[in-house]
Design a protein around this motif. Structure first.
Motif, PDB file in Angstrom:
ATOM      1  N   TYR A  85      27.234  13.957  85.550  1.00  0.00           N
ATOM      2  CA  TYR A  85      28.018  13.895  84.321  1.00  0.00           C
ATOM      3  C   TYR A  85      28.922  15.128  84.214  1.00  0.00           C
ATOM      4  N   GLU A  92      23.380  10.164  72.296  1.00  0.00           N
ATOM      5  CA  GLU A  92      24.363   9.481  71.458  1.00  0.00           C
ATOM      6  C   GLU A  92      23.929   9.502  69.995  1.00  0.00           C
ATOM      7  N   LYS A 213      36.170  13.000  79.022  1.00  0.00           N
ATOM      8  CA  LYS A 213      37.134  12.142  78.308  1.00  0.00           C
ATOM      9  C   LYS A 213      38.026  12.954  77.381  1.00  0.00           C
ATOM     10  N   ASN A 282      32.556  13.128  73.238  1.00  0.00           N
ATOM     11  CA  ASN A 282      32.864  11.993  74.112  1.00  0.00           C
ATOM     12  C   ASN A 282      33.062  10.744  73.249  1.00  0.00           C
ATOM     13  N   PRO A 283      34.278  10.178  73.222  1.00  0.00           N
ATOM     14  CA  PRO A 283      34.526   9.019  72.346  1.00  0.00           C
ATOM     15  C   PRO A 283      33.634   7.830  72.658  1.00  0.00           C
ATOM     16  N   ASP A 284      33.152   7.720  73.887  1.00  0.00           N
ATOM     17  CA  ASP A 284      32.258   6.614  74.248  1.00  0.00           C
ATOM     18  C   ASP A 284      30.915   6.712  73.527  1.00  0.00           C
ATOM     19  N   LYS A 285      30.596   7.893  72.992  1.00  0.00           N
ATOM     20  CA  LYS A 285      29.307   8.088  72.325  1.00  0.00           C
ATOM     21  C   LYS A 285      29.413   8.101  70.804  1.00  0.00           C
ATOM     22  N   GLY A 287      30.663   5.550  68.827  1.00  0.00           N
ATOM     23  CA  GLY A 287      30.866   4.221  68.247  1.00  0.00           C
ATOM     24  C   GLY A 287      29.830   3.813  67.225  1.00  0.00           C
TER      25      GLY A 287
END
Length: 301
Positions: A85, A92, A213, A282-285, A287
């Protein structure tokens, strides 16, 4: 006969689903992975033969076993991926409303700081620790889940406890932590280095997870002075960002928002000072953080 048996098994899974999801999330630190694990358990249950359904004497225990074992398999793969990573890997954050109140999981085990500490354990040790501290399982009850002996489980728990002493420290009450968060926001906005440092333990550490990201510190920032300078520097570069306060994972949190980027920040307290700062960028985390955030008024300098 088949339909009632299958229906009964499905009903057992549906009833246990919130608790199983929390268990899997406690094991994995990623909500989507937890949901996938529990969905796979549901598929497995639905496919049971009638005689297999009839042989299940303890459905909560049976479903916990299936969920734990699947979580261990997923975690082993995830732990390998997390070594590659970009930067610090953080769990998250999850909206408070997502956490079911009747999940029977110890809420203190869901704090991001605890989930991060759990990353230091092997998959079986983490399973033993979570089952014991989150669900209240004894070593004797954990042993068949992990297909080992009670003595081996007690050894896993003992070793894990030595590694995770900080996880056992009770977090301060919500109002106290919220007050500290408000104070640190005001102090960094004023660029008051001494005020920020006064809120931090001297050996405090800041973890920032951008996941490659968005821009974030690739390595942890150690020490009160360095953390204070880092946070004030970020504030100077982003004077127009808005700050909100809310809750994730049962604990107070800050949301820093500006065009194209959000950052969620939580703290761990020890001895009245901030011991750890976890910043998930991290935008993926992000949501699952929800929308119930309150704008934090910033005092003018």
């Amino acid at each position: 006969m088949d339909e009632p048996e299958t229906g009964s098994a499905l009903e057992q899974w549906l009833e246990a689903k919130p608790r199983l999801t929390m268990l899997a999330y406690n094991m994995l630190g990623v909500w989507a992975q937890a949901e996938d694990v529990v969905a796979a358990v549901g598929e497995q249950v639905v496919k049971l033969e009638p005689h297999q359904v009839a042989n299940v004497q303890n459905w909560p225990g049976y479903l916990t076993t299936l969920t734990t074992r699947r979580s261990i398999d997923v975690l082993r793969s995830a732990q390998h991926q997390r070594t590659e990573y970009v930067g610090s890997w953080l769990p998250e954050p999850v909206d408070q409303r997502t956490l079911p109140e009747d999940s029977a999981v110890n809420d203190a085990m869901l704090r991001l700081g605890v989930l991060l500490l759990l990353e230091e354990l092997s998959a079986p040790a983490r399973a033993a620790y979570v089952l014991h501290h989150a669900l209240g399982y004894s070593a004797t009850e954990i042993a068949p889940v992990l297909e080992t002996s009670p003595a081996a489980v007690r050894q896993l728990l003992s070793r894990a406890a030595k590694k995770l002493r900080q996880a056992q420290n009770p977090q301060h009450d919500v109002s106290s932590v919220s007050s500290i968060l408000t104070q640190i926001v005001q102090a960094i906005h004023r660029a008051d280095l001494d005020a920020v440092v006064s809120l931090l333990a001297q050996d405090s550490v800041l973890y920032s997870d951008g996941g490659g990201k968005v821009r974030a510190a690739l390595n942890p920032v150690y020490g009160a002075q360095r953390i204070a300078r880092f946070m004030i520097g970020v504030e100077r570069k982003n004077p127009d960002r808005q700050v909100f306060i809310g809750q994730v994972n049962g604990e107070p949190a800050l949301l820093f928002a500006r065009d194209g980027r959000d950052d969620v920040l939580v703290i761990d307290m020890s001895g009245g000072a901030i011991q750890r700062i976890l910043q998930v960028s991290n935008p993926d985390k992000l949501g699952k953080i929800g929308s119930e955030w309150t704008l934090l008024p910033i005092e003018s300098c």
